[in-house]
Motif scaffolding. Sequence first.
Motif, mmCIF file in Angstrom:
data_model
loop_
_atom_site.group_PDB
_atom_site.id
_atom_site.type_symbol
_atom_site.label_atom_id
_atom_site.label_comp_id
_atom_site.label_asym_id
_atom_site.label_seq_id
_atom_site.Cartn_x
_atom_site.Cartn_y
_atom_site.Cartn_z
ATOM 1 N N PHE A 102 20.507 -21.991 4.734
ATOM 2 C CA PHE A 102 20.923 -23.352 5.080
ATOM 3 C C PHE A 102 22.395 -23.599 4.754
ATOM 4 O O PHE A 102 23.136 -24.169 5.567
ATOM 5 C CB PHE A 102 20.043 -24.377 4.348
ATOM 6 C CG PHE A 102 20.321 -25.793 4.755
ATOM 7 C CD1 PHE A 102 19.670 -26.361 5.833
ATOM 8 C CD2 PHE A 102 21.254 -26.564 4.071
ATOM 9 C CE1 PHE A 102 19.926 -27.664 6.227
ATOM 10 C CE2 PHE A 102 21.528 -27.871 4.457
ATOM 11 C CZ PHE A 102 20.862 -28.421 5.537
ATOM 12 N N GLU A 105 24.358 -22.062 7.428
ATOM 13 C CA GLU A 105 24.217 -22.732 8.735
ATOM 14 C C GLU A 105 25.133 -23.953 8.794
ATOM 15 O O GLU A 105 25.721 -24.253 9.827
ATOM 16 C CB GLU A 105 22.767 -23.168 8.946
ATOM 17 C CG GLU A 105 21.828 -21.998 9.206
ATOM 18 C CD GLU A 105 20.369 -22.401 9.183
ATOM 19 O OE1 GLU A 105 20.061 -23.568 8.884
ATOM 20 O OE2 GLU A 105 19.525 -21.524 9.466
ATOM 21 N N VAL A 106 25.224 -24.622 7.643
ATOM 22 C CA VAL A 106 26.050 -25.825 7.554
ATOM 23 C C VAL A 106 27.491 -25.546 7.986
ATOM 24 O O VAL A 106 28.112 -26.360 8.644
ATOM 25 C CB VAL A 106 26.000 -26.369 6.110
ATOM 26 C CG1 VAL A 106 27.148 -27.304 5.828
ATOM 27 C CG2 VAL A 106 24.680 -27.065 5.854
ATOM 28 N N GLU A 108 28.357 -23.297 10.046
ATOM 29 C CA GLU A 108 28.299 -22.670 11.364
ATOM 30 C C GLU A 108 28.613 -21.181 11.363
ATOM 31 O O GLU A 108 29.390 -20.679 12.185
ATOM 32 C CB GLU A 108 29.201 -23.422 12.362
ATOM 33 C CG GLU A 108 28.900 -24.904 12.401
ATOM 34 C CD GLU A 108 29.359 -25.580 13.680
ATOM 35 O OE1 GLU A 108 29.261 -24.952 14.752
ATOM 36 O OE2 GLU A 108 29.806 -26.734 13.610
ATOM 37 N N PRO A 110 27.770 -17.381 12.157
ATOM 38 C CA PRO A 110 26.918 -16.736 13.168
ATOM 39 C C PRO A 110 25.607 -16.225 12.530
ATOM 40 O O PRO A 110 25.594 -15.784 11.393
ATOM 41 C CB PRO A 110 27.756 -15.560 13.659
ATOM 42 C CG PRO A 110 29.154 -15.921 13.302
ATOM 43 C CD PRO A 110 29.093 -16.789 12.097
ATOM 44 N N ARG A 111 24.544 -16.305 13.300
ATOM 45 C CA ARG A 111 23.206 -16.002 12.795
ATOM 46 C C ARG A 111 23.095 -14.581 12.231
ATOM 47 O O ARG A 111 22.441 -14.328 11.227
ATOM 48 C CB ARG A 111 22.218 -16.147 13.944
ATOM 49 C CG ARG A 111 20.934 -16.796 13.493
ATOM 50 C CD ARG A 111 20.080 -17.085 14.686
ATOM 51 N NE ARG A 111 18.705 -17.219 14.263
ATOM 52 C CZ ARG A 111 17.665 -16.997 15.049
ATOM 53 N NH1 ARG A 111 17.861 -16.592 16.282
ATOM 54 N NH2 ARG A 111 16.448 -17.173 14.593
ATOM 55 N N LYS B 2 29.310 -25.498 17.689
ATOM 56 C CA LYS B 2 29.136 -24.229 18.394
ATOM 57 C C LYS B 2 27.783 -24.168 19.082
ATOM 58 O O LYS B 2 26.841 -24.824 18.663
ATOM 59 C CB LYS B 2 29.183 -23.065 17.378
ATOM 60 C CG LYS B 2 30.554 -22.751 16.847
ATOM 61 C CD LYS B 2 30.446 -21.497 16.008
ATOM 62 C CE LYS B 2 31.696 -21.233 15.221
ATOM 63 N NZ LYS B 2 31.461 -20.193 14.211
ATOM 64 N N THR B 5 24.986 -23.283 16.835
ATOM 65 C CA THR B 5 24.519 -24.389 15.991
ATOM 66 C C THR B 5 23.563 -25.285 16.763
ATOM 67 O O THR B 5 22.554 -25.746 16.225
ATOM 68 C CB THR B 5 25.725 -25.205 15.482
ATOM 69 O OG1 THR B 5 26.634 -24.308 14.865
ATOM 70 C CG2 THR B 5 25.301 -26.252 14.481
ATOM 71 N N PHE B 223 24.985 -32.925 11.376
ATOM 72 C CA PHE B 223 24.233 -31.682 11.167
ATOM 73 C C PHE B 223 22.817 -31.989 10.701
ATOM 74 O O PHE B 223 21.854 -31.355 11.126
ATOM 75 C CB PHE B 223 24.937 -30.818 10.120
ATOM 76 C CG PHE B 223 24.345 -29.441 9.978
ATOM 77 C CD1 PHE B 223 24.803 -28.389 10.747
ATOM 78 C CD2 PHE B 223 23.329 -29.207 9.061
ATOM 79 C CE1 PHE B 223 24.253 -27.126 10.620
ATOM 80 C CE2 PHE B 223 22.779 -27.935 8.931
ATOM 81 C CZ PHE B 223 23.252 -26.893 9.713
#
Lengths: 228, 305
Positions: A102, A105-106, A108, A110-111, B2, B5, B223
């Motif tokens: 998390f 992710e905040v 941004e 990349p996965r 993005k 996201t 978010f």
Amino acid sequence: MIDMQDIWKTYPDGTTALQGINVVIDRNEFVYIVGPSGAGKSTFMKLIYREEVPTKGQISVNGFNIGKLKHRKIPFVRRNIGVIFQDYKLLPKLSAYENVAFAMEVIETPRRVIRRRTMEVLELVGLKHKANSLPAQLSGGEQQRVAIARAIVNNPAVIVADEPTGNLDPETSWGIMKLLEEINFRGTTIVMATHNKEIVNTLRKRVIAIERGSIVRDEVRGEYGYEI
Amino acid sequence: MKFSTVARHFREGFKNVGRNGWMSIASISSITVSLFILGVFMLLALNVNKIADQVDSQAQISVYLELDTNKAKAEEIERSIKRIPEVKNVAFVDKSEGLKRFKESMGEKGKKALEGYEEENNPLPDMFEVDAFDPQKIGFVAKQIEAFNETDPEKSIMEVKYGKESIETLFKITNAIRNIGLFIVVGLAVMAMFLISTTIKMTILARRREISIMKLVGATNSFIRWPFFIEGAIIGFVGSFLTASVLLFGYGKIMSKTSSTIGLYQINYLSLHEVGFVVGGTVIVLGTLLGVWGSTISVRKYLKV
Ligand SMILES: Nc1ncnc2c1ncn2[C@@H]1O[C@H](COP(=O)(O)OP(=O)(O)OP(=O)(O)O)[C@@H](O)[C@H]1O
Ligand SMILES: [Mg+2]
């Protein structure tokens, strides 16, 4: 890096937790905050990542004037600060993995990077095998380590750790301390509140002692200074 | 933001529905119940409207003349009827036309009974069919036509018919439903919102801590909001899709009989085909919006940490 000038904090219920704190913590320092329970250590830490705002006084962190910060900007300041909360503050419906991810992710990430880095830090705190467990399925010490993993995952400029070894056995505690020291070597400022005498006296760093809301001692390679 | 996201928010939105288990089911149920009541009412209102329109278009006065009325007299009566301001149209139906229609309406069965009745021994009277501009005024118009006899020594009008009782009660009912219809729809919508917002309040309480944690970890408001938003849309869509399916399936079953007679009137109900799109569409759009609205207000309150 962290600069507090004449900081006072009175909670809405009238409790005065800090009275006239003046302190400067430089980039790359490692500081222990010690003192009896209820002295104001957690309050001191909360001001740094702006969970609380001072009643009076000036704070700047990483060049930002925290007191005058616009609401919109707060998240961006917090992203440079990795916080290990005294009560962990894990998201209850997310697994250990998801909790750590998390924080990435905040910002941004990349996965693909998230997956690699999250597993990496979970391994560092020795919880790779519990990646899919929910907080409720983890022991106190395990939850604490998830919180540590989340705080370090983004390589923040500052780590604010409120009793990060409070629930860990001595061996795991030392593992975590080695990890924090290593992170500190790589340039991260660390502010750590602790009641652990053995750690403070062995891994000697700057010690700031707070009692009844005031700084009573500030030593470069200090000792814990309290019995238990 | 993005693209990855955005994708993340959608993933989280879907996952949240599962993570919140019972809470999601409660939300879906409250949307389903509210919209179901609303849907039933919509179907009712649409049909009443349709019935009223049919009654309107069928509402007509039949003026039967005495058998011995001559052509000149009939024309005079026609002119008098036309002079009534509420009258829209007058059509003369002479007795042979009347007999032809009567035979048609009786079908095969009536053919035998009416055999032998032809032009020469036609038992039917001549008549006028009178339309009023406002179908609800036909009672009033009929009274005025009846009154012609009072000034007419020959009393040429035999009978004036317009299905008095049945049409008057029908108008009363349809008017009542038309008038309170909007009122009830608004009322139901408010009730639905209330039910849903209660569910939301419970959800908020459960999420307050989560939201504050997210903020402390450095998440921006948007978010945090996005997955909630998507979760709300999913819950609203699922709830309203269920409602629409049950509603329309049920309607299809119940309305297998598509028409009936009320008094003199032949009433056709709306077919599933005709209402399906409107009612289904409204329910689903409304439900999805309700879901989004609900989850949006549910987070807004706790974002100022
Ligand atoms: N949210 C709050 N509202 C009111 N009073 C508070 C709040 N948080 C802390 N306090 C009070 O402020 C004082 C300092 O609390 P703080 O949590 O900073 O202590 P601490 O040094 O971290 O203690 P511990 O070692 O037990 O964690 C205490 O008297 C506490 O009761
Ligand atoms: Mg504390």
